[in-house]
Design a protein around this motif. Sequence first.
Motif, short mmCIF file in Angstrom:
data_model
loop_
_atom_site.label_atom_id
_atom_site.label_comp_id
_atom_site.label_asym_id
_atom_site.label_seq_id
_atom_site.Cartn_x
_atom_site.Cartn_y
_atom_site.Cartn_z
N GLY A 179 -107.99 -43.49 -21.51
CA GLY A 179 -108.25 -43.12 -20.12
C GLY A 179 -109.68 -43.45 -19.71
N LEU A 180 -110.64 -43.11 -20.57
CA LEU A 180 -112.04 -43.41 -20.27
C LEU A 180 -112.27 -44.92 -20.24
N GLY A 181 -111.60 -45.64 -21.15
CA GLY A 181 -111.75 -47.09 -21.19
C GLY A 181 -111.21 -47.75 -19.93
N ALA A 182 -110.05 -47.31 -19.45
CA ALA A 182 -109.49 -47.85 -18.22
C ALA A 182 -110.39 -47.56 -17.03
N ARG A 199 -107.97 -48.81 -26.86
CA ARG A 199 -108.50 -48.95 -25.50
C ARG A 199 -107.54 -49.72 -24.60
N PHE A 200 -106.73 -50.61 -25.20
CA PHE A 200 -105.78 -51.38 -24.41
C PHE A 200 -104.46 -50.63 -24.21
N ILE A 201 -103.89 -50.18 -25.31
CA ILE A 201 -102.55 -49.58 -25.27
C ILE A 201 -102.54 -48.27 -24.49
N PHE A 202 -103.55 -47.43 -24.71
CA PHE A 202 -103.58 -46.13 -24.03
C PHE A 202 -104.28 -46.22 -22.67
N GLY A 203 -104.97 -47.31 -22.42
CA GLY A 203 -105.57 -47.48 -21.10
C GLY A 203 -104.59 -48.04 -20.09
N PHE A 204 -103.64 -48.86 -20.54
CA PHE A 204 -102.69 -49.51 -19.64
C PHE A 204 -101.88 -48.52 -18.79
N PRO A 205 -101.31 -47.44 -19.36
CA PRO A 205 -100.53 -46.51 -18.52
C PRO A 205 -101.35 -45.88 -17.40
#
Length: 294
Positions: free
Chosen positions: A224-227, A37-43
């Motif tokens: 993406g959903l998490g961001a 949720r962090f690593i793939f949400g950041f971009p």
Amino acid sequence: MIWVAATLIAAVAQTARNAAQAGLGGRIGTIGATSVRFIFGFPFAALFLLLLTPFTNLPPLNATAIGFTAMGAGAQIGATAFMLLTMRGQSFGVATALMKTEPVTLALIGILILNEPMGPASLAAIGLATLGVMLSSGARWSRAGLIPVVNGITAGTLFGLSAIGFRGALLTLPEGSFFVHALTILVLTLGLQSSITLAWMLIADRRALRGITGEWRVSLAAGGLGAFASLFWFIGFALTPAANVRTLALIEVVFAQIVSGRFLHESTGRMQLIGMALIAAGVGWLLALTATGG
């Protein structure tokens, strides 16, 4: 009442993120699933902020904002870890109910740290909705073990502390667009969390890092959903005390019970019905108070 719409959108998006992330734990491990949720949400968040930059002025970040953000980011990582520990316990319902005591924790911490006093009626509404969650959880308190209870309380407290950190960071920014403020703090938060979890996996859990890479499609969807969900949580935090946001979010429990009964044909007991009624009453009471400035 923009914060109401933002909270409801965040709750729906978070449910979708949880669904996308559901099977990852068994395939890539707890640490890997948590880090997604962090690593793939950041971009996603960083790209959105970059695209927005030519059209608006970004708020300057001061030391206080960075400190509050770091507190929120660290507390959220710890809360997630304790939450996952509760899922392994025998008393799942008990632990889940205790994690949902977060609004009460938020109200108390908000008074102490952010000097955001809440009136007796607001505190009563929060307490009523929280009691409803505990009743509707189906928890068997007589079978509760000490460790799941402690883990659940710790997770709820840390989730509350993380929300206070994010709310505090947003309050320290100068006047301006709540949307831009929320997105700025979100990018900083996800950047810190990604750095911490990546460093941990590089040092201590290379298997989880390889697993994330192998499951990049699912991880990308969850990130993406998490961001998206976090952005709307932060919008809510920018506009009203965090305790209000998290109390309204408890209505998700009612929605989940309705869906499970309607589509999964799961029965709902009398105590759960009473609990859902208390949640709805507490949330409705709180919304009425905020609408009238009470």
